[in-house]
Motif scaffolding. Structure first.
Motif, mmCIF file in Angstrom:
data_model
loop_
_atom_site.group_PDB
_atom_site.id
_atom_site.type_symbol
_atom_site.label_atom_id
_atom_site.label_comp_id
_atom_site.label_asym_id
_atom_site.label_seq_id
_atom_site.Cartn_x
_atom_site.Cartn_y
_atom_site.Cartn_z
ATOM 1 N N GLU A 1 5.386 75.798 20.092
ATOM 2 C CA GLU A 1 6.638 75.045 20.191
ATOM 3 C C GLU A 1 7.503 75.394 21.414
ATOM 4 O OE1 GLU A 1 8.878 74.708 16.565
ATOM 5 O OE2 GLU A 1 10.628 73.912 17.588
ATOM 6 N N LEU B 1 -2.867 69.073 20.076
ATOM 7 C CA LEU B 1 -2.423 70.388 19.585
ATOM 8 C C LEU B 1 -3.284 70.849 18.409
ATOM 9 C CD1 LEU B 1 1.484 70.507 19.781
ATOM 10 C CD2 LEU B 1 -0.217 71.274 21.431
ATOM 11 N N ALA B 2 -3.768 69.889 17.623
ATOM 12 C CA ALA B 2 -4.654 70.247 16.512
ATOM 13 C C ALA B 2 -5.941 70.874 17.051
ATOM 14 C CB ALA B 2 -4.968 69.016 15.659
ATOM 15 N N TYR C 1 0.647 74.920 16.004
ATOM 16 C CA TYR C 1 1.697 73.949 16.334
ATOM 17 C C TYR C 1 3.046 74.661 16.471
ATOM 18 C CZ TYR C 1 4.988 70.088 15.572
ATOM 19 O OH TYR C 1 6.027 69.202 15.690
ATOM 20 N N VAL D 1 6.030 67.435 23.389
ATOM 21 C CA VAL D 1 5.804 67.134 21.979
ATOM 22 C C VAL D 1 7.134 67.210 21.231
ATOM 23 C CG1 VAL D 1 4.469 67.792 19.946
ATOM 24 C CG2 VAL D 1 3.586 68.339 22.216
ATOM 25 N N GLY E 1 -5.169 74.287 18.387
ATOM 26 C CA GLY E 1 -4.932 75.209 17.284
ATOM 27 C C GLY E 1 -6.221 75.693 16.642
ATOM 28 N N ASP F 1 0.003 65.363 18.591
ATOM 29 C CA ASP F 1 -0.461 66.069 17.393
ATOM 30 C C ASP F 1 -1.971 66.284 17.442
ATOM 31 O OD1 ASP F 1 2.053 66.202 16.401
ATOM 32 O OD2 ASP F 1 1.841 64.570 14.960
ATOM 33 N N LEU G 1 3.593 64.857 10.930
ATOM 34 C CA LEU G 1 2.653 65.883 11.403
ATOM 35 C C LEU G 1 1.686 66.285 10.292
ATOM 36 C CD1 LEU G 1 1.898 68.200 13.534
ATOM 37 C CD2 LEU G 1 3.469 69.610 12.202
ATOM 38 N N HIS H 1 9.001 68.412 18.394
ATOM 39 C CA HIS H 1 8.781 69.420 17.352
ATOM 40 C C HIS H 1 9.882 69.419 16.284
ATOM 41 C CE1 HIS H 1 5.351 71.863 18.869
ATOM 42 N NE2 HIS H 1 5.762 71.541 20.072
#
Lengths: 196, 196
Positions: free
Chosen positions: A165, B152-153, A161, A172, B156, B149, A182, A174
């Motif tokens: 960024e 992106l999870a 994450y 998103v 990741g 989120d 989050l 951030h």
């Protein structure tokens, strides 16, 4: 300037330079000039450029060791995972250069990788693995999960994450104000994924 | 040597150099010498070092664009997420330098970040976001999830696995033979986390 101040001043001005250009991209002359000290001070305090870089990496990755404290706590395994996520968010927020040293050492390791970076990362992963095993033995987590894949998945959700960024700022939000949301979101997906 | 071969030869020998030292760490002289060509060939084919670097980044991040194909497929949203994970694994396995360009541009962007890297990453994230929205509208996924989120999870979980490889080789089996198990494992945690 007192010895300690002078040493810290050199470190503070060297961090952004090494972060931007890497160990080999920075000269001793640049380091001395950025700190406003004589060239000889770098070898006096650190034995040279490599020593200064090692001192900085030790400082950068010392933050990872604070995770030891989590390991010692008498709390639920899922809460320990959440504290790890929280500590990760907090160290990126506090230290804008950590991610650069982290990724640069992982993709283009210096001599410090084996002595400083790798042991620090291994300690965190081992702590997460122990926590997972603990949860398994208490029949909290699904037995068909691979422990290593599971803890790396959690580490990936939060670390990536921050890495993405600069590329995803328009898609998103951030901002630090959203960190709490989050963290809860990641823990929500993760716990549904691993709980029995 | 034909024009195309000469151009490709210069690119092939420049990739490891730029990956290891970054745009600023490599001289035109080094690039020419690594390719075994005259200095002037770099400007003839690429207009200079920056042009060569841009050509390489375009090639490295073109792989991300193959994800467009996934977007066009008439398959289930969860299957699309799985194909994204599969494609990610496959591009890291095929291209050992991608991760270095990726992380170096994210942490120390060059001029190419805005023109090549960021658009490529945004395209992938947007594709994942669209897919999530699609799944939401078909009442497949939980409505309380944050779309950004969530995707992106997933990104990741798979990307970070490859980034951490050099540090965790003793704790985790990172061999390609285990990739299939890894993919299924990540999709298992992710789908339990997001499905209604």
């Amino acid at each position: 300037m007192a010895d300690k101040d002078c040493r810290e001043n050199i470190i503070a001005s060297a961090v952004p330079l090494f972060a931007a250009k890497g160990l080999n991209g920075v000269s001793v002359r640049e380091l001395a000039s950025a700190a406003g000290v004589n060239l000889s001070m770098i070898s006096y305090y650190f034995g040279g450029k490599e020593g200064l870089y090692a001192a900085i990496l030790t400082e950068q990755f010392a933050i990872l060791r604070t995770l030891d404290e989590i390991d010692q706590m008498e709390i639920d395994t899922l809460q320990k995972f959440e504290l790890y996520v929280r500590a990760t968010v907090s160290r990126y927020r506090k230290n804008p250069y950590l991610l650069r040293f982290y990724t640069s050492e992982l993709t283009n390791p210096t001599a410090c990788f084996e002595t400083i970076v790798k042991p620090a990362i291994n300690k965190v992963v081992q702590m997460l693995l122990d926590n997972f095993t603990d949860g398994l033995s208490h029949k909290k987590f699904r037995e068909d999960l691979d422990p290593a894949d599971t803890v790396l998945a959690l580490a990936g959700m939060i670390n990536f994450y921050f890495l993405l960024e600069p590329a995803t700022a328009e898609l998103v939000d951030h901002t630090p104000e959203r960190d709490e949301k989050l963290i809860r979101h990641i823990m929500d997906i993760f716990s549904r994924g691993i709980l029995k």
